[in-house]
Scaffold this active site. Structure first.
Site: not given
Ligand SMILES: [Zn+2]
Length: 333
Positions: A18, A199
């Site tokens: 990111h 996740e």
């Molecule tokens: Zn990520």
């Protein structure tokens, strides 16, 4: 391989980074100082980013981006991020860029940000040899309507540099199928697709991303291990996981690298790559990720070579770029 320099020397391709999340804290502090912005308590006493858990991490992340307000800020950010990556042996990086943060999803503004980022990336390639491409990313917890605006920015700027579209943010907000319109539109525009799943969401979130968004890569995807049928499906369909072990450990998904399912997924034939996600937030670098995997599972140069090859095959860049990168992997081999 025994010391940090050995791991830094291995050529690496990173597919899950990111852009704002890779901002070195000292860079953010400097920018805040120049702009006289008080960022409040987002740093600990050692100057690192400070947060309690994943949801607080998202808040700190967004607070840090408050100082990134102009295309020039993003150009400087790009240079700072690529310097860190290159020092860790990264030769190719795909970073997630969000028109949400770059111009508030306005196409004209987004193009100005993109121009500035590309200029800085081109300079970094000339100076340091690191190649960067952009994957436009919508933010799940901003909702499906804003994602459509982001997707339009992606489709309008798709080319040899913006090569993919993805979704990040809080996996528990909204269902993947609410974003299907954005993904369909980007696919038709020629962008390649990835989605964060598996996740914080379990195996079902991965199935939803595959079935509803038809992505070829999954960001994280590690919780597939809770459903072995799904693991086999990933292996059979050649879905590539962008695994970020240091991020998963830092955010408490697994207590340590030894307990991380990356080795079990690899043994069962899933295509894997290794990335850092938001490295300074997790006190990580690509070299440190490699070192931790070596210590936990004995991964050696041969396995790291396979990981780099998988990343090269799964990269969203064009064939000519892949050919150049392949030569750099060969030189090493
Ligand atoms: Zn990520």
């Amino acid at each position: 391989m025994s010391d940090a320099a050995d791991f830094a020397a291995l050529p690496k391709l990173e597919l899950h980074l990111h852009h704002e999340g890779a901002a070195p804290p000292e860079f953010i502090r400097r920018l805040a100082g120049e702009k006289k912005v008080d960022l409040g308590g987002i740093f600990d006493e050692r100057g690192h980013y400070a947060y309690e858990d994943f949801w607080h991490f998202l808040k700190v992340y967004e607070a840090a981006t408050e100082v990134l307000k102009t295309p020039e800020d993003y150009a400087r950010l790009t240079t700072a991020v690529l310097e860190e990556s290159a020092a860790s042996g990264v030769i190719y990086t795909e970073t997630f860029l969000s028109p949400d943060f770059c111009g508030g999803r306005d196409l004209g503004a987004w193009k100005e940000y993109l121009h500035a980022i590309r200029e800085a990336a081109d300079k970094a390639e000339r100076d340091m040899g690191i190649v960067m491409r952009g994957v436009v990313t919508c933010i799940r917890h901003f909702g499906p309507d804003k994602a459509k605006e982001t997707a339009l920015c992606a489709a309008e700027t798709h080319g040899d540099w913006i090569t993919g579209f993805g979704i990040a943010g809080d996996e528990k907000a909204s269902n993947p199928k609410d974003f299907a319109w954005s993904f369909d539109m980007c696919r038709e525009a020629g962008l390649q697709l990835t989605a964060h799943a598996g996740e914080w969401g379990g195996p079902q979130s991965i199935k939803d991303a595959l079935d509803d968004l038809k992505v070829t890569r999954i960001g994280h995807g590690v919780r597939a291990i809770e459903d072995l049928e799904l693991v086999d499906r990933l292996a059979e369909e050649g879905i590539v996981l962008e695994v970020c072990p240091g991020s998963n450990v830092a955010l408490g998904l697994y207590p340590n690298t030894q307990c991380h399912p990356i080795e079990m997924l690899r043994e069962r034939g899933v295509k894997l790559t290794v990335s850092t996600d938001d490295p300074p937030f997790f006190h990580s670098t690509m070299a440190k990720e490699y070192e931790a995997l070596h210590r936990a599972f004995g991964w050696d140069e041969e396995i790291f070579g396979q990981i780099a090859q998988t990343a090269l095959d799964a990269a969203f860049c064009d064939a000519a770029t892949k050919e150049k990168l392949a030569k750099r992997l060969e030189i090493r081999a």
